[in-house]
Structures are given as C-alpha cells and as structure tokens.
Scaffold this active site. Structure first.
Site, PDB file in Angstrom:
ATOM      1  N   SER A  92      82.242  27.242  28.633  1.00  0.00           N
ATOM      2  CA  SER A  92      82.442  25.800  28.538  1.00  0.00           C
ATOM      3  C   SER A  92      83.787  25.476  27.887  1.00  0.00           C
ATOM      4  CB  SER A  92      81.278  25.171  27.782  1.00  0.00           C
ATOM      5  OG  SER A  92      81.300  23.762  27.884  1.00  0.00           O
ATOM      6  N   ASP A 229      86.443  19.516  30.161  1.00  0.00           N
ATOM      7  CA  ASP A 229      86.602  20.844  29.578  1.00  0.00           C
ATOM      8  C   ASP A 229      86.576  21.871  30.699  1.00  0.00           C
ATOM      9  OD1 ASP A 229      83.930  20.524  30.216  1.00  0.00           O
ATOM     10  OD2 ASP A 229      83.177  21.540  28.441  1.00  0.00           O
ATOM     11  N   ASP A 231      84.416  23.864  32.118  1.00  0.00           N
ATOM     12  CA  ASP A 231      83.371  23.909  33.145  1.00  0.00           C
ATOM     13  C   ASP A 231      82.912  22.522  33.563  1.00  0.00           C
ATOM     14  OD1 ASP A 231      82.045  23.332  30.744  1.00  0.00           O
ATOM     15  OD2 ASP A 231      80.219  24.362  31.370  1.00  0.00           O
ATOM     16  N   ASP A 233      81.314  20.131  32.128  1.00  0.00           N
ATOM     17  CA  ASP A 233      80.086  19.462  31.693  1.00  0.00           C
ATOM     18  C   ASP A 233      80.412  18.335  30.710  1.00  0.00           C
ATOM     19  OD1 ASP A 233      80.743  21.137  29.537  1.00  0.00           O
ATOM     20  OD2 ASP A 233      78.677  21.748  29.155  1.00  0.00           O
TER      21      ASP A 233
END
Length: 438
Positions: A92, A229, A231, A233
């Site tokens: 992440s 960010d 990834d 999410d």
C-alpha cells in the site's frame, strides 16, 4: 503475523516467497476454493504473487490471476468472478523496500480478525492440506479487471466537465483517469507510469509528498487535484487554489453527501481519532458517528451494518457500503469530482466545515503496556465518558483526548482536540501528565 492491513514488511526479511507460499497454502486449506490474485507495481510482487498462487494451487484452490491492478480492483474482482477470496500482494503506502499480503472477502471486506488468525495459525503450525497430483488447482488469467472497475466507477458517479490533475504517484491507480474521462472530465496525469521504486514521491499521499500536485493544480487553473498511494486504496485531494484538503474535512464532506438524503437513523463509521468536525457537521442532519478501532478493516466491519451509510478514515480510506466494503480510492476520486461539478469549488465546500484546534505529541517509553494500563485506570477514574477499544479516548467538556501506544516505536502518542485552542491545550497537557505519571 497479520496486522489490520495484512502482512507487511521488508522484502527478504519479514516478507519472503516462503511466507507467500505458506499463506497461499493456508488460505486454500481453510476451504477457499477459488481465489483472485493481484499485485501492485513493486517488482518483488511478481515473485510473491507467483509463490502465493503456487501455494493456493498446491492445496487445491483455483486461482484467477488479474496481474498488476489497484487493490480495490482486486477486492471487487472477488465478487465479480464468483470467487471465495482475494489475495493482493501490496504494501500500500509503505516505502519501496516493503511488500505484503492482504486477503479479501467477496463483499470487498478484508478478512476479519477470526479469518486472519485462522490463516496465521495454519502458517505457524504448518497445518495445510496438500492436494494429490491430480487434485491441484487450476490457474486462469483475467485481463478485464481494470476495465470492469472503470465501468463500475462511471456507473457510480455523476458526470461533469472539470479539469482534474491526477497524481498517480507511480502506483497502480491509473483506473481513476480512465473512469474520470469516461465521466466527461479533462484529466492531466502526474507520474502515471507504474514503478514500485516510487521515483517521483513517497507512496503515501500526504500534504508534504503532494507538493508537486498542489503546485500544478494552482499553476494550471485546474478545478481539482487527486492523489493516490501505491495501490490506490487511499485518495487525497487538492482544491483549485492548491490547498491540500485535510482528511477529517474530506470525511465530513463525503459523510454529509452520503447521508444528506437518507433517514435520520443513519450512522457513519469513523475511527476513534477522528475530529469533532465530522460529528458536528453531521449533527444537523440527525446523523451520528459510530466510532471504531483505527484501521480500515474495522471501519469496514462497522460499515457492513445496515444503518451505516458511509465509513471513512482521515488517512484517506473511504468506504461506500452500497458499492463495496473495500476502501476504493478511485471511487472516492470520481464521487468527489461529481460533488464539485454539481455543488461548486472544493474550496467553498471545505469552507462549510468548521475545523478545530488539535494538539499532538508523544512520550518515549520502553514500558508501553504498563503505561497504557496505568492510563486506562487513571482516565476511567477521572472521566465519565471513556472509550478503551483502541487506546484510551476520553470525552470532556468541549473536546476529547486519545492516548495510544505506537505499534512500531517505543512511544505512547497523545492527541487532543477541542472547539477552543486553550481547551485543546488543557486537555493535551492533562493527558500527557497522566501518561508521564503512569
């Protein structure tokens, strides 16, 4: 082994192919028969995803490989493919040397504590059910996951004609650009080439890390800036004047929009460290906040309850349970753009949310558990309204304070907020004294 955000750590140390193999074996041995596997842009993700897929197949589970994709894309794909679970190889917003593994249910909700512990136990004990040679799982490739996600985003958000600068941060959030363009917006991207070394900026979209985005929005006359960010999410935003919008303010805006035309029985799920600004902005609508432990997995669990219309964390995780229980940064970007297109500039919307003075600090200690036990005893004895689900949070006249032990450093953190600056300082000083005397 698992934290609230799965397994994360340095590749070659905490996170290895052996670990990924073992987690894959454990997930399949828990009875998850079909598992979607994806990864973010980190180069180590290739081998870790291969190892996890091998472990899944070795214990009889079928694997659907979606390749490099945003975490919410993978999480949503579990339901779209009628699979039993999802496994994302990602760290992440962590720095480039890290990677990790996170597990998902068909609803888009991350594995809960019981599910995580069941997998962790099998890894610890080597308790796995290896399949015979003729019972190995099959692997298929699905290249349509990102397109399916983009189409779902376009269906879930309002069209508009804003000029948007999207800072992908060399992550895998390019699906946001595709969806925003489908909705009619003009999109300029920054650092859109996926690169897990994150050469342009650190992965976490903080105000400091997003200075180029803020400068670009202000210089080009764009209506809105969006940052993800690694990834995708998480989603953070910049107003047309280049102001980086605080997470609590964004939470309040999203929550008001999600509950404004619904029953007064609605609740909004937020972690215990959320600002008073959110509750105060919702109070006129007859909407209450429901506090959870810090971590999007806990917010999602609360958001799964039928009278919760929205869940969010000030760090940038936003959950609309009518769409999915995973934090979906691209969905947040599209809905924010729709809100701005319909109601006016983000700066004017931000101006509608009253914010309050906040004090933060920390106390160094190598006795975190003992200190926190002392804090619990003292705070519960002195304050009438105390929440101990995640640290110790005490409500007091005009404000609150929170004492939490750091999960990674020899620190106990203290946060205090009040509607008046002097009161915030008083509460912070009182909380710090309690920590130092415990």
């Amino acid at each position: 082994m698992f934290g609230t955000s799965g397994v994360r750590g340095t590749v070659g140390d905490t996170v290895t192919c052996r670990l990924a193999l073992d987690v894959g074996r454990a997930v399949a041995s828990e009875g998850y028969e079909t598992v979607v596997v994806g990864r973010d842009a980190r180069e180590s993700g290739r081998m870790l995803a291969d190892a996890a897929a091998a472990g899944l197949r070795e214990c009889g589970a079928d694997v659907v490989r979606v390749g490099r994709a945003a975490t919410p894309t993978v999480a949503r794909s579990v339901g779209w493919r009628d699979a039993d679970a999802g496994l994302v190889v990602t760290a992440s917003h962590n720095p480039a040397p890290d990677n990790g593994l996170k597990l998902w249910n068909p609803s888009g909700q991350a594995f809960d504590e019981a599910q995580r512990e069941a997998v962790a136990r099998r890894v610890r004990e080597g308790d796995v059910d290896l399949a015979p040679w003729d019972g190995l799982g099959e692997v298929t490739r699905w290249d349509g996951a990102t397109d399916r996600h983009a189409a779902a985003l376009a269906d879930a958000a309002e069209p508009g004609d804003l000029s948007v600068v999207l800072d992908v941060g060399n992550g895998v959030g390019g699906v946001t650009a595709e969806a925003l363009r489908a909705l009619g917006h003009d999109v300029q991207t920054l650092d859109a080439d996926p690169d897990g070394s994150f050469p342009a900026r650190p992965s976490e979209p903080t105000a400091e890390n997003c200075r180029t985005l803020a400068d670009t929005v202000a210089a080009t006359g764009a209506d809105l800036g969006i940052a993800h960010d690694g990834d995708a999410d998480r989603m953070r935003a910049v107003a047309a004047d280049g102001e980086f919008v605080g997470g609590d303010v964004l939470l309040a805006l999203f929550a008001r929009e999600a509950t404004g035309d619904r029953s007064a029985a609605d609740r909004v799920a937020v972690p215990v460290d959320t600002s008073l600004a959110v509750a105060d902005s919702l109070d006129p609508l007859g909407v209450s906040v429901s506090r959870t432990r810090v971590g999007d997995v806990y917010v999602a669990e609360r958001a799964s309850e039928p009278d919760v219309a929205f869940g969010g964390e000030p760090s940038g995780a936003w959950i609309w349970p009518d769409e999915t229980l995973c934090p979906d940064g691209p969905l947040a970007a599209c809905r924010l753009a729709g809100l701005v297109a319909r109601r006016g500039s983000l700066a004017s919307l931000v101006g509608e949310i009253e914010t309050y003075p906040l004090s933060r600090g920390s106390v160094e200690t190598d006795r975190k558990e003992a200190v926190m036990e002392g804090v619990r005893e003292r705070v519960c004895a002195r304050y009438a309204e105390v929440d101990t689900r995640d640290g110790v949070r005490a409500s007091a006249e005009g404000g609150w304070f929170l004492v939490r032990a750091s999960g990674t450093e020899p620190l106990v953190r203290v946060t205090a907020e009040a509607r008046r600056a002097e009161r915030a300082e008083e509460l912070f000083a009182a909380a710090r004294r309690i920590v130092e005397s415990s």
